[in-house]
Design an enzyme around this catalytic site. Sequence first.
Site, PDB file in Angstrom:
ATOM      1  N   GLN A 121       9.776  38.762 -28.002  1.00 50.37           N
ATOM      2  CA  GLN A 121       9.342  38.220 -26.715  1.00 50.37           C
ATOM      3  C   GLN A 121      10.502  38.031 -25.743  1.00 50.37           C
ATOM      4  O   GLN A 121      10.316  37.538 -24.638  1.00 50.37           O
ATOM      5  CB  GLN A 121       8.624  36.884 -26.937  1.00 50.37           C
ATOM      6  CG  GLN A 121       7.337  37.013 -27.721  1.00 50.37           C
ATOM      7  CD  GLN A 121       6.701  35.674 -28.046  1.00 50.37           C
ATOM      8  OE1 GLN A 121       7.156  34.615 -27.613  1.00 50.37           O
ATOM      9  NE2 GLN A 121       5.629  35.703 -28.836  1.00 50.37           N
ATOM     10  N   HIS A 128       8.932  32.484 -28.067  1.00 52.05           N
ATOM     11  CA  HIS A 128       8.823  31.189 -27.375  1.00 52.05           C
ATOM     12  C   HIS A 128      10.080  30.848 -26.556  1.00 52.05           C
ATOM     13  O   HIS A 128      10.705  29.813 -26.741  1.00 52.05           O
ATOM     14  CB  HIS A 128       8.529  30.064 -28.374  1.00 52.05           C
ATOM     15  CG  HIS A 128       7.252  30.239 -29.131  1.00 52.05           C
ATOM     16  ND1 HIS A 128       6.795  29.313 -30.033  1.00 52.05           N
ATOM     17  CD2 HIS A 128       6.331  31.241 -29.133  1.00 52.05           C
ATOM     18  CE1 HIS A 128       5.651  29.718 -30.566  1.00 52.05           C
ATOM     19  NE2 HIS A 128       5.356  30.902 -30.017  1.00 52.05           N
ATOM     20  N   GLU A 170      -2.671  24.592 -23.202  1.00 54.06           N
ATOM     21  CA  GLU A 170      -2.767  23.362 -22.405  1.00 54.06           C
ATOM     22  C   GLU A 170      -2.335  23.578 -20.972  1.00 54.06           C
ATOM     23  O   GLU A 170      -1.333  24.243 -20.703  1.00 54.06           O
ATOM     24  CB  GLU A 170      -1.845  22.278 -22.986  1.00 54.06           C
ATOM     25  CG  GLU A 170      -2.188  21.803 -24.366  1.00 54.06           C
ATOM     26  CD  GLU A 170      -1.250  20.709 -24.838  1.00 54.06           C
ATOM     27  OE1 GLU A 170      -1.441  20.222 -25.967  1.00 54.06           O
ATOM     28  OE2 GLU A 170      -0.307  20.328 -24.088  1.00 54.06           O
ATOM     29  N   TYR A 203       4.974  15.470 -24.011  1.00 52.26           N
ATOM     30  CA  TYR A 203       3.676  16.149 -24.004  1.00 52.26           C
ATOM     31  C   TYR A 203       3.187  16.528 -25.409  1.00 52.26           C
ATOM     32  O   TYR A 203       2.220  17.259 -25.538  1.00 52.26           O
ATOM     33  CB  TYR A 203       3.731  17.336 -23.040  1.00 52.26           C
ATOM     34  CG  TYR A 203       3.758  16.804 -21.619  1.00 52.26           C
ATOM     35  CD1 TYR A 203       2.600  16.621 -20.898  1.00 52.26           C
ATOM     36  CD2 TYR A 203       4.956  16.368 -21.056  1.00 52.26           C
ATOM     37  CE1 TYR A 203       2.615  16.058 -19.628  1.00 52.26           C
ATOM     38  CE2 TYR A 203       4.992  15.795 -19.788  1.00 52.26           C
ATOM     39  CZ  TYR A 203       3.816  15.646 -19.084  1.00 52.26           C
ATOM     40  OH  TYR A 203       3.837  15.068 -17.837  1.00 52.26           O
ATOM     41  N   TYR A 234      -2.019  28.841 -37.988  1.00 47.93           N
ATOM     42  CA  TYR A 234      -2.357  30.253 -38.102  1.00 47.93           C
ATOM     43  C   TYR A 234      -2.821  30.609 -39.515  1.00 47.93           C
ATOM     44  O   TYR A 234      -3.616  31.524 -39.707  1.00 47.93           O
ATOM     45  CB  TYR A 234      -1.149  31.126 -37.736  1.00 47.93           C
ATOM     46  CG  TYR A 234      -0.817  31.107 -36.265  1.00 47.93           C
ATOM     47  CD1 TYR A 234      -1.626  31.750 -35.334  1.00 47.93           C
ATOM     48  CD2 TYR A 234       0.309  30.442 -35.794  1.00 47.93           C
ATOM     49  CE1 TYR A 234      -1.321  31.736 -33.982  1.00 47.93           C
ATOM     50  CE2 TYR A 234       0.624  30.418 -34.444  1.00 47.93           C
ATOM     51  CZ  TYR A 234      -0.191  31.062 -33.549  1.00 47.93           C
ATOM     52  OH  TYR A 234       0.101  31.038 -32.214  1.00 47.93           O
TER      53      TYR A 234
END
Length: 371
Positions: A86, A148, A241, A251, A262
Amino acid sequence: MNLAKMLSAFAFLISSSFVAADISRDKDLNIEKILSDIPVAWGMDYLNDNVLLISQRDGHLYQFHQDTKRLHEITGLPVDILVQGQGGLFDVKRSPDYEKTGWIYLSYAKDVDDEGATTLARAKIENNILTHWQELLVTQSRTGNDVHYGGRITFDGKGHIFLSVGERGERPNAQNLMTHAGTILRLNMDGTAPADNPFVGKNEALPEIWSYGHRNPQGLFYNQQSQQLWEIEHGPRGGDEINLIEAGKNYGWPEISYGKEYWAPLSVGHGTHEEGMEQPIKTYIPSIAPSSLIQYQGTLFPQWHGILIIGALSLQHLNIVTLNDKNEAVDEQRLLNTLSRRIRNVIETPDGALLISTDSGDIYRISPKTE
Protein backbone atom coordinates in the site's frame (compact mmCIF):
# COMPACT_ATOMS: atom_id res chain seq x y z
CA MET A 1 -35.78 28.32 18.87
CA ASN A 2 -34.91 31.76 17.42
CA LEU A 3 -35.83 32.78 13.86
CA ALA A 4 -32.34 32.18 12.46
CA LYS A 5 -32.27 28.63 13.77
CA MET A 6 -35.79 27.97 12.49
CA LEU A 7 -34.83 29.14 9.02
CA SER A 8 -31.65 27.06 9.13
CA ALA A 9 -33.59 23.95 10.15
CA PHE A 10 -36.19 24.58 7.44
CA ALA A 11 -33.45 25.01 4.81
CA PHE A 12 -31.84 21.76 5.94
CA LEU A 13 -35.13 19.85 5.64
CA ILE A 14 -35.67 21.20 2.15
CA SER A 15 -32.08 20.39 1.18
CA SER A 16 -32.36 16.85 2.57
CA SER A 17 -35.52 16.17 0.59
CA PHE A 18 -33.86 17.35 -2.60
CA VAL A 19 -30.96 14.96 -2.12
CA ALA A 20 -33.34 12.02 -2.48
CA ALA A 21 -35.60 13.64 -5.07
CA ASP A 22 -33.09 15.30 -7.39
CA ILE A 23 -30.05 13.05 -7.49
CA SER A 24 -30.80 9.53 -6.39
CA ARG A 25 -29.54 7.57 -9.41
CA ASP A 26 -26.57 7.61 -11.75
CA LYS A 27 -28.82 8.71 -14.61
CA ASP A 28 -29.36 12.01 -12.76
CA LEU A 29 -25.65 12.76 -13.29
CA ASN A 30 -23.39 13.73 -16.16
CA ILE A 31 -20.43 11.35 -15.92
CA GLU A 32 -17.62 12.51 -18.21
CA LYS A 33 -14.31 10.68 -18.51
CA ILE A 34 -11.59 13.32 -18.82
CA LEU A 35 -8.45 11.22 -18.47
CA SER A 36 -7.31 7.57 -18.67
CA ASP A 37 -4.28 5.41 -18.03
CA ILE A 38 -3.27 6.73 -14.59
CA PRO A 39 -3.81 3.72 -12.31
CA VAL A 40 -4.25 4.52 -8.60
CA ALA A 41 -4.34 8.30 -8.93
CA TRP A 42 -4.08 8.69 -5.16
CA GLY A 43 -4.22 12.47 -4.85
CA MET A 44 -5.58 15.36 -6.90
CA ASP A 45 -5.74 19.12 -6.48
CA TYR A 46 -6.10 22.19 -8.67
CA LEU A 47 -3.25 24.68 -9.06
CA ASN A 48 -5.75 27.02 -10.74
CA ASP A 49 -9.05 26.74 -12.59
CA ASN A 50 -7.38 24.93 -15.47
CA VAL A 51 -4.40 22.95 -14.17
CA LEU A 52 -4.92 19.75 -12.18
CA LEU A 53 -2.19 18.07 -10.14
CA ILE A 54 -2.34 14.27 -9.97
CA SER A 55 -0.19 11.98 -7.82
CA GLN A 56 0.09 8.34 -8.85
CA ARG A 57 0.86 5.83 -6.11
CA ASP A 58 3.61 4.15 -8.12
CA GLY A 59 5.70 7.32 -7.83
CA HIS A 60 4.67 9.66 -10.65
CA LEU A 61 3.36 13.22 -10.49
CA TYR A 62 1.48 14.97 -13.30
CA GLN A 63 -0.03 18.25 -14.40
CA PHE A 64 -3.14 17.99 -16.56
CA HIS A 65 -4.19 21.05 -18.56
CA GLN A 66 -7.94 20.76 -18.99
CA ASP A 67 -8.20 23.25 -21.86
CA THR A 68 -5.65 21.49 -24.09
CA LYS A 69 -6.19 17.99 -22.59
CA ARG A 70 -2.41 17.69 -22.33
CA LEU A 71 -0.75 15.69 -19.56
CA HIS A 72 2.77 16.56 -18.43
CA GLU A 73 4.85 14.53 -15.99
CA ILE A 74 6.57 16.51 -13.25
CA THR A 75 10.05 15.21 -12.50
CA GLY A 76 12.25 15.65 -9.45
CA LEU A 77 10.54 13.37 -6.93
CA PRO A 78 12.93 11.74 -4.45
CA VAL A 79 14.31 8.31 -5.26
CA ASP A 80 13.52 6.95 -1.78
CA ILE A 81 9.76 6.63 -2.29
CA LEU A 82 8.92 3.09 -1.21
CA VAL A 83 6.48 1.68 -3.78
CA GLN A 84 5.47 -1.57 -2.18
CA GLY A 85 2.15 -2.99 -1.01
CA GLN A 86 0.00 0.00 0.00
CA GLY A 87 3.06 2.26 0.00
CA GLY A 88 4.14 4.81 -2.58
CA LEU A 89 3.35 8.42 -3.45
CA PHE A 90 0.21 9.54 -1.66
CA ASP A 91 -1.45 12.94 -1.53
CA VAL A 92 -0.66 16.20 -3.31
CA LYS A 93 -2.11 19.53 -2.22
CA ARG A 94 -1.68 23.12 -3.29
CA SER A 95 -0.78 25.33 -0.33
CA PRO A 96 -3.50 27.81 0.70
CA ASP A 97 -0.94 30.59 0.09
CA TYR A 98 0.22 29.10 -3.22
CA GLU A 99 -0.18 32.36 -5.13
CA LYS A 100 2.33 33.96 -2.77
CA THR A 101 4.71 31.09 -2.00
CA GLY A 102 4.37 28.53 -4.82
CA TRP A 103 4.47 25.60 -2.39
CA ILE A 104 2.79 22.28 -3.03
CA TYR A 105 2.70 19.62 -0.31
CA LEU A 106 3.16 15.89 -0.85
CA SER A 107 2.97 12.79 1.32
CA TYR A 108 4.62 9.46 0.57
CA ALA A 109 6.12 6.30 2.03
CA LYS A 110 9.81 6.98 2.56
CA ASP A 111 12.24 4.07 2.43
CA VAL A 112 14.24 4.13 5.67
CA ASP A 113 16.49 1.08 5.87
CA ASP A 114 13.96 -0.96 3.88
CA GLU A 115 11.09 0.11 6.15
CA GLY A 116 8.34 2.55 5.21
CA ALA A 117 7.62 5.79 7.07
CA THR A 118 4.76 8.15 6.16
CA THR A 119 6.51 11.40 5.21
CA LEU A 120 5.48 14.99 4.49
CA ALA A 121 7.40 17.22 2.09
CA ARG A 122 6.91 20.36 0.06
CA ALA A 123 8.35 21.71 -3.17
CA LYS A 124 7.76 24.18 -5.98
CA ILE A 125 7.15 23.48 -9.67
CA GLU A 126 9.28 25.17 -12.31
CA ASN A 127 9.07 24.05 -15.95
CA ASN A 128 7.55 20.70 -14.93
CA ILE A 129 10.37 20.04 -12.45
CA LEU A 130 10.11 19.99 -8.66
CA THR A 131 12.49 22.48 -7.08
CA HIS A 132 13.22 23.74 -3.54
CA TRP A 133 12.42 20.27 -2.17
CA GLN A 134 11.99 20.25 1.63
CA GLU A 135 11.41 17.10 3.64
CA LEU A 136 9.31 18.44 6.51
CA LEU A 137 8.57 15.40 8.66
CA VAL A 138 9.56 11.75 8.46
CA THR A 139 7.04 10.38 10.91
CA GLN A 140 7.99 7.99 13.67
CA SER A 141 5.88 5.25 12.14
CA ARG A 142 8.30 3.03 10.26
CA THR A 143 7.81 -0.71 10.19
CA GLY A 144 8.50 -3.53 7.77
CA ASN A 145 4.76 -3.83 7.11
CA ASP A 146 3.54 -2.42 3.80
CA VAL A 147 0.03 -1.46 4.96
CA HIS A 148 -1.91 1.34 6.69
CA TYR A 149 0.15 4.41 5.87
CA GLY A 150 -2.66 6.99 5.99
CA GLY A 151 -1.19 9.90 4.04
CA ARG A 152 -4.09 12.34 3.52
CA ILE A 153 -3.40 16.09 3.74
CA THR A 154 -5.71 19.01 4.52
CA PHE A 155 -5.26 22.63 5.65
CA ASP A 156 -7.14 24.77 8.14
CA GLY A 157 -6.36 28.05 6.35
CA LYS A 158 -4.86 29.43 9.55
CA GLY A 159 -1.29 28.35 9.02
CA HIS A 160 -1.61 24.65 9.82
CA ILE A 161 -1.53 21.38 7.89
CA PHE A 162 -3.09 18.10 9.03
CA LEU A 163 -1.61 14.73 8.02
CA SER A 164 -3.13 11.30 8.67
CA VAL A 165 -0.90 8.37 9.63
CA GLY A 166 -2.12 4.78 9.81
CA GLU A 167 -1.10 2.41 12.60
CA ARG A 168 1.02 0.49 10.09
CA GLY A 169 -0.66 -2.83 10.76
CA GLU A 170 0.57 -2.87 14.37
CA ARG A 171 -2.51 -2.31 16.50
CA PRO A 172 -0.87 -1.15 19.76
CA ASN A 173 0.65 1.81 17.91
CA ALA A 174 -2.72 3.56 17.83
CA GLN A 175 -2.78 3.90 21.64
CA ASN A 176 0.92 4.76 21.97
CA LEU A 177 1.53 8.50 22.01
CA MET A 178 5.27 7.98 21.54
CA THR A 179 4.71 7.02 17.90
CA HIS A 180 3.02 8.96 15.09
CA ALA A 181 1.40 5.76 13.83
CA GLY A 182 -2.38 5.66 14.28
CA THR A 183 -2.75 9.44 14.62
CA ILE A 184 -3.81 12.67 12.96
CA LEU A 185 -0.98 15.19 13.07
CA ARG A 186 -1.29 18.99 13.14
CA LEU A 187 1.77 20.89 11.94
CA ASN A 188 2.84 24.38 11.08
CA MET A 189 3.36 24.91 7.37
CA ASP A 190 7.09 24.31 7.81
CA GLY A 191 6.46 20.91 9.46
CA THR A 192 7.14 21.97 13.04
CA ALA A 193 4.73 21.32 15.91
CA PRO A 194 2.43 24.23 16.81
CA ALA A 195 2.83 25.44 20.38
CA ASP A 196 -0.92 24.99 21.06
CA ASN A 197 -1.10 21.31 20.04
CA PRO A 198 -2.73 19.22 22.80
CA PHE A 199 0.33 17.15 23.72
CA VAL A 200 3.05 19.81 23.54
CA GLY A 201 5.14 19.69 26.70
CA LYS A 202 4.01 16.17 27.64
CA ASN A 203 6.91 13.84 28.39
CA GLU A 204 5.13 10.72 27.12
CA ALA A 205 3.65 12.06 23.88
CA LEU A 206 4.90 13.42 20.57
CA PRO A 207 4.08 17.11 20.10
CA GLU A 208 2.79 16.78 16.52
CA ILE A 209 -0.16 14.57 17.54
CA TRP A 210 -3.63 16.11 17.29
CA SER A 211 -5.73 12.93 17.83
CA TYR A 212 -5.03 9.22 18.17
CA GLY A 213 -6.66 5.79 18.27
CA HIS A 214 -6.96 5.58 14.46
CA ARG A 215 -6.53 2.50 12.27
CA ASN A 216 -5.96 3.68 8.70
CA PRO A 217 -7.30 7.19 7.99
CA GLN A 218 -7.80 7.47 4.23
CA GLY A 219 -10.01 10.57 4.12
CA LEU A 220 -9.32 13.93 5.79
CA PHE A 221 -11.09 17.23 5.18
CA TYR A 222 -11.00 20.51 7.09
CA ASN A 223 -14.10 22.67 6.63
CA GLN A 224 -12.75 26.19 6.93
CA GLN A 225 -16.24 27.67 7.30
CA SER A 226 -17.31 25.50 10.24
CA GLN A 227 -13.70 24.99 11.43
CA GLN A 228 -14.31 21.25 11.75
CA LEU A 229 -11.98 18.40 10.82
CA TRP A 230 -13.62 15.33 9.28
CA GLU A 231 -11.94 11.94 8.92
CA ILE A 232 -12.83 8.50 7.58
CA GLU A 233 -10.86 5.34 8.26
CA HIS A 234 -10.83 1.67 7.38
CA GLY A 235 -12.16 -0.78 9.93
CA PRO A 236 -11.12 -4.42 9.76
CA ARG A 237 -13.96 -6.72 8.64
CA GLY A 238 -16.70 -4.13 9.06
CA GLY A 239 -16.37 -1.04 11.20
CA ASP A 240 -15.24 1.68 8.79
CA GLU A 241 -15.74 4.97 10.66
CA ILE A 242 -16.53 8.61 9.95
CA ASN A 243 -15.18 10.75 12.79
CA LEU A 244 -15.38 14.42 13.68
CA ILE A 245 -11.87 15.04 14.97
CA GLU A 246 -11.18 17.13 18.07
CA ALA A 247 -7.87 18.03 19.64
CA GLY A 248 -6.41 15.48 22.04
CA LYS A 249 -9.23 12.96 21.66
CA ASN A 250 -8.83 9.17 21.54
CA TYR A 251 -10.86 7.45 18.79
CA GLY A 252 -10.54 4.01 20.26
CA TRP A 253 -8.69 1.67 17.90
CA PRO A 254 -8.01 -1.14 18.73
CA GLU A 255 -9.56 -1.05 22.19
CA ILE A 256 -13.04 -0.46 20.81
CA SER A 257 -14.32 -1.17 17.30
CA TYR A 258 -17.43 -2.05 15.32
CA GLY A 259 -15.42 -4.48 13.18
CA LYS A 260 -14.65 -8.18 13.34
CA GLU A 261 -11.41 -10.09 13.17
CA TYR A 262 -10.40 -11.29 9.71
CA TRP A 263 -9.75 -14.80 10.97
CA ALA A 264 -13.00 -15.36 12.92
CA PRO A 265 -16.40 -13.72 13.58
CA LEU A 266 -15.07 -12.17 16.79
CA SER A 267 -15.22 -8.51 17.75
CA VAL A 268 -12.00 -6.52 17.76
CA GLY A 269 -11.19 -5.11 21.18
CA HIS A 270 -13.58 -5.41 24.09
CA GLY A 271 -16.72 -3.78 22.76
CA THR A 272 -17.87 -0.65 20.96
CA HIS A 273 -17.84 1.85 23.85
CA GLU A 274 -15.41 2.88 26.54
CA GLU A 275 -15.19 5.97 28.73
CA GLY A 276 -12.65 8.42 27.37
CA MET A 277 -12.91 7.11 23.80
CA GLU A 278 -14.89 8.84 21.07
CA GLN A 279 -17.80 7.39 19.14
CA PRO A 280 -17.90 7.66 15.33
CA ILE A 281 -20.48 9.77 13.52
CA LYS A 282 -21.21 6.77 11.30
CA THR A 283 -20.01 3.20 10.86
CA TYR A 284 -20.20 0.88 7.86
CA ILE A 285 -21.01 -2.81 8.30
CA PRO A 286 -20.00 -4.41 6.00
CA SER A 287 -17.02 -2.28 5.10
CA ILE A 288 -17.09 -0.07 2.03
CA ALA A 289 -13.26 0.41 2.18
CA PRO A 290 -13.26 4.24 2.16
CA SER A 291 -10.57 6.02 0.18
CA SER A 292 -11.21 9.75 0.57
CA LEU A 293 -13.66 12.28 1.97
CA ILE A 294 -14.80 15.84 1.35
CA GLN A 295 -17.60 17.99 2.73
CA TYR A 296 -19.23 19.62 -0.25
CA GLN A 297 -18.91 23.43 -0.33
CA GLY A 298 -19.93 24.37 -3.87
CA THR A 299 -23.05 25.62 -5.62
CA LEU A 300 -23.32 23.32 -8.65
CA PHE A 301 -25.06 20.76 -6.40
CA PRO A 302 -26.90 23.22 -4.10
CA GLN A 303 -28.89 20.44 -2.45
CA TRP A 304 -25.63 18.78 -1.40
CA HIS A 305 -24.09 21.69 0.48
CA GLY A 306 -22.57 20.38 3.71
CA ILE A 307 -22.94 16.68 2.93
CA LEU A 308 -20.02 14.26 3.17
CA ILE A 309 -18.88 12.64 -0.08
CA ILE A 310 -16.74 9.53 0.20
CA GLY A 311 -15.02 7.27 -2.29
CA ALA A 312 -15.47 3.53 -1.78
CA LEU A 313 -12.96 0.95 -2.94
CA SER A 314 -14.28 -2.54 -2.23
CA LEU A 315 -17.96 -1.65 -2.72
CA GLN A 316 -17.14 0.56 -5.73
CA HIS A 317 -19.39 3.59 -5.36
CA LEU A 318 -19.60 7.21 -4.31
CA ASN A 319 -21.01 7.37 -0.78
CA ILE A 320 -23.21 10.37 0.05
CA VAL A 321 -23.89 11.05 3.75
CA THR A 322 -26.35 13.74 4.87
CA LEU A 323 -25.84 15.34 8.28
CA ASN A 324 -28.29 17.22 10.47
CA ASP A 325 -27.44 20.36 12.44
CA LYS A 326 -26.05 18.18 15.24
CA ASN A 327 -23.60 16.49 12.85
CA GLU A 328 -25.54 13.25 13.05
CA ALA A 329 -25.66 11.05 9.94
CA VAL A 330 -29.33 10.96 8.93
CA ASP A 331 -29.23 9.63 5.36
CA GLU A 332 -26.92 7.71 3.03
CA GLN A 333 -26.92 7.19 -0.73
CA ARG A 334 -24.68 5.13 -2.99
CA LEU A 335 -24.05 6.50 -6.47
CA LEU A 336 -21.81 5.61 -9.45
CA ASN A 337 -22.36 1.90 -8.90
CA THR A 338 -22.74 1.63 -12.67
CA LEU A 339 -19.06 2.45 -13.17
CA SER A 340 -18.04 -0.75 -11.33
CA ARG A 341 -14.76 0.89 -10.37
CA ARG A 342 -12.78 1.28 -7.15
CA ILE A 343 -13.03 5.01 -6.39
CA ARG A 344 -9.68 6.14 -5.04
CA ASN A 345 -10.14 9.88 -4.63
CA VAL A 346 -12.84 12.53 -4.80
CA ILE A 347 -12.33 16.28 -4.85
CA GLU A 348 -14.42 19.34 -5.66
CA THR A 349 -13.55 21.29 -8.81
CA PRO A 350 -13.29 25.09 -8.81
CA ASP A 351 -16.77 25.35 -10.38
CA GLY A 352 -18.37 22.94 -7.89
CA ALA A 353 -18.39 19.71 -9.91
CA LEU A 354 -16.85 16.54 -8.51
CA LEU A 355 -13.71 14.88 -9.80
CA ILE A 356 -13.12 11.22 -9.01
CA SER A 357 -10.20 8.93 -9.77
CA THR A 358 -10.44 5.16 -10.02
CA ASP A 359 -7.88 2.44 -9.50
CA SER A 360 -8.57 1.39 -13.09
CA GLY A 361 -6.78 4.53 -14.27
CA ASP A 362 -9.71 6.76 -15.23
CA ILE A 363 -10.61 10.22 -13.94
CA TYR A 364 -14.22 11.40 -14.26
CA ARG A 365 -15.92 14.77 -13.90
CA ILE A 366 -19.34 14.47 -12.23
CA SER A 367 -21.97 17.18 -12.60
CA PRO A 368 -25.76 17.32 -12.31
CA LYS A 369 -27.74 16.49 -15.43
CA THR A 370 -29.88 19.35 -16.66
CA GLU A 371 -33.04 19.06 -18.71
